[in-house]
Motif scaffolding. Sequence first.
Motif, PDB file in Angstrom:
ATOM      1  N   ARG A 117       0.837  -1.106   0.034  1.00 53.51           N
ATOM      2  CA  ARG A 117      -0.016   0.142   0.116  1.00 53.51           C
ATOM      3  C   ARG A 117       0.785   1.180   0.084  1.00 53.51           C
ATOM      4  N   ALA A 131      -2.658   2.781  -9.358  1.00 47.43           N
ATOM      5  CA  ALA A 131      -3.333   3.173  -8.332  1.00 47.43           C
ATOM      6  C   ALA A 131      -4.708   3.175  -8.173  1.00 47.43           C
ATOM      7  N   ARG A 132      -5.408   3.517  -9.375  1.00 45.91           N
ATOM      8  CA  ARG A 132      -6.842   3.386  -9.435  1.00 45.91           C
ATOM      9  C   ARG A 132      -7.406   2.076  -9.381  1.00 45.91           C
ATOM     10  N   TYR A 134      -5.958  -0.740  -8.146  1.00 47.70           N
ATOM     11  CA  TYR A 134      -5.763  -1.096  -6.718  1.00 47.70           C
ATOM     12  C   TYR A 134      -6.741  -0.641  -5.697  1.00 47.70           C
ATOM     13  N   PHE A 135      -7.061   0.689  -5.828  1.00 44.74           N
ATOM     14  CA  PHE A 135      -8.039   1.404  -5.063  1.00 44.74           C
ATOM     15  C   PHE A 135      -9.492   0.767  -5.392  1.00 44.74           C
ATOM     16  N   GLU A 136      -9.861   0.537  -6.512  1.00 45.09           N
ATOM     17  CA  GLU A 136     -11.231   0.179  -6.927  1.00 45.09           C
ATOM     18  C   GLU A 136     -11.264  -1.377  -6.731  1.00 45.09           C
ATOM     19  N   PRO A 139      -9.622  -1.515  -1.366  1.00 39.70           N
ATOM     20  CA  PRO A 139     -10.690  -1.138  -0.570  1.00 39.70           C
ATOM     21  C   PRO A 139     -11.984  -0.828  -1.177  1.00 39.70           C
ATOM     22  N   ALA A 169     -18.759   2.176   4.024  1.00 36.18           N
ATOM     23  CA  ALA A 169     -17.450   2.961   4.125  1.00 36.18           C
ATOM     24  C   ALA A 169     -17.358   3.654   5.382  1.00 36.18           C
TER      25      ALA A 169
END
Lengths: 218, 218
Positions: A117, A131-132, A134-136, A139, A169
């Motif tokens: 991370r 990064a997008r 991974y984030f989508e 988390p 969230a």
Amino acid sequence: MPDAAVTGRSARKRQAIMAAATALFLRDGYRNTSMDQVAADAAVSKQTVYKQFADKEQLFRDIVLGVTANSEAVITGMTSALRDAGVVSQAELRTVLTDLARRYLDGVLQPRVVALRRLIIAEAERFPDLARTYFEQAPARAIELIADALRTYAERGLLTAGDPRLAAAHFAYLVLAIPQDRAQFYPGERPSAAERDRHAGEAVRIFLAAYGPPSLSP
Amino acid sequence: MPDAAVTGRSARKRQAIMAAATALFLRDGYRNTSMDQVAADAAVSKQTVYKQFADKEQLFRDIVLGVTANSEAVITGMTSALRDAGVVSQAELRTVLTDLARRYLDGVLQPRVVALRRLIIAEAERFPDLARTYFEQAPARAIELIADALRTYAERGLLTAGDPRLAAAHFAYLVLAIPQDRAQFYPGERPSAAERDRHAGEAVRIFLAAYGPPSLSP
């Protein structure tokens, strides 16, 4: 040599290269890691590295996407318990959410997950698409799956959640944010099992106070 | 030349060097930034850079500690409103906390603050003492000051907070965690004023549901 043995040896070399590169990217950052060093640390020839990965960027991408795919699998497993638990009472809901919180913390605070991370955050300007992704897929995907479960619980009258995605969230960050943010700045530290229990319990208490059924809410 | 003019010119050069170095560290990371490049971008000689900063490490440290000191001042100003507000009712408490949440979000989501936070996280293994100093004097310091205020409100019967420090951490991360975590992965994005209002309002709602006075809690 039979084909299967060649494939097995090739797969082992690929694993060794990815492990060595992950350690180097984490220690020295993307730009300071050379393919020469990756080859040396993986104990393979430079040609072998280039046979598996076109260039350093491809190697970095494959590592991040591999971790992302792994996180996705862990998240799917973790949240499937939410759907299958057959929760019909407040007491069961509290138990299921506390168990989820505890496993979620364990997963996210693994030293390897914290390290990757940090690496993705560090390189988010160089590789915005990674990064997008991974984030989508890590988390944000976990939050979506939690939202699906919360929607079901709300339909059963166990929760009041007008916006299940926002409620999910809030749940996720109530559980994770305090120890995860600290871990970003103190990568060598990890909260004890007792501290993780306390974080999980308090997060669920707050979540249910805010999102409990109408009769229990102020 | 009079002394004051020399001092002023020297201070301006120091500012220019720090601004150029900050931009380079953020773009290329610590290891890839050279003092030559800093001098060129700041439009000063290399000797001038070395007159002000013994080496690259000193330059990096001075930048991080400068940002930390600035964050500390902002936090002290922000939280002093909590003590001075003379809050005696639930309605006033909600107003004061919502105002704090909103200003807290604005401060933390400034592009410069997000960028420096990412840089410190990226270099936390190389400079663990700087990461610790930043964490203790920025996020952890804010939480301590909020805890002081929550303790006062609890004494007035406006809140139930057996552990004011934990309550303050929950408040801080309810407000910040969702947009701050996203900002780490999407450094170019920033939530709109309406989104920040919504985050602040929802965080205060959840916080008061969980930590409200005994008569309002379930």
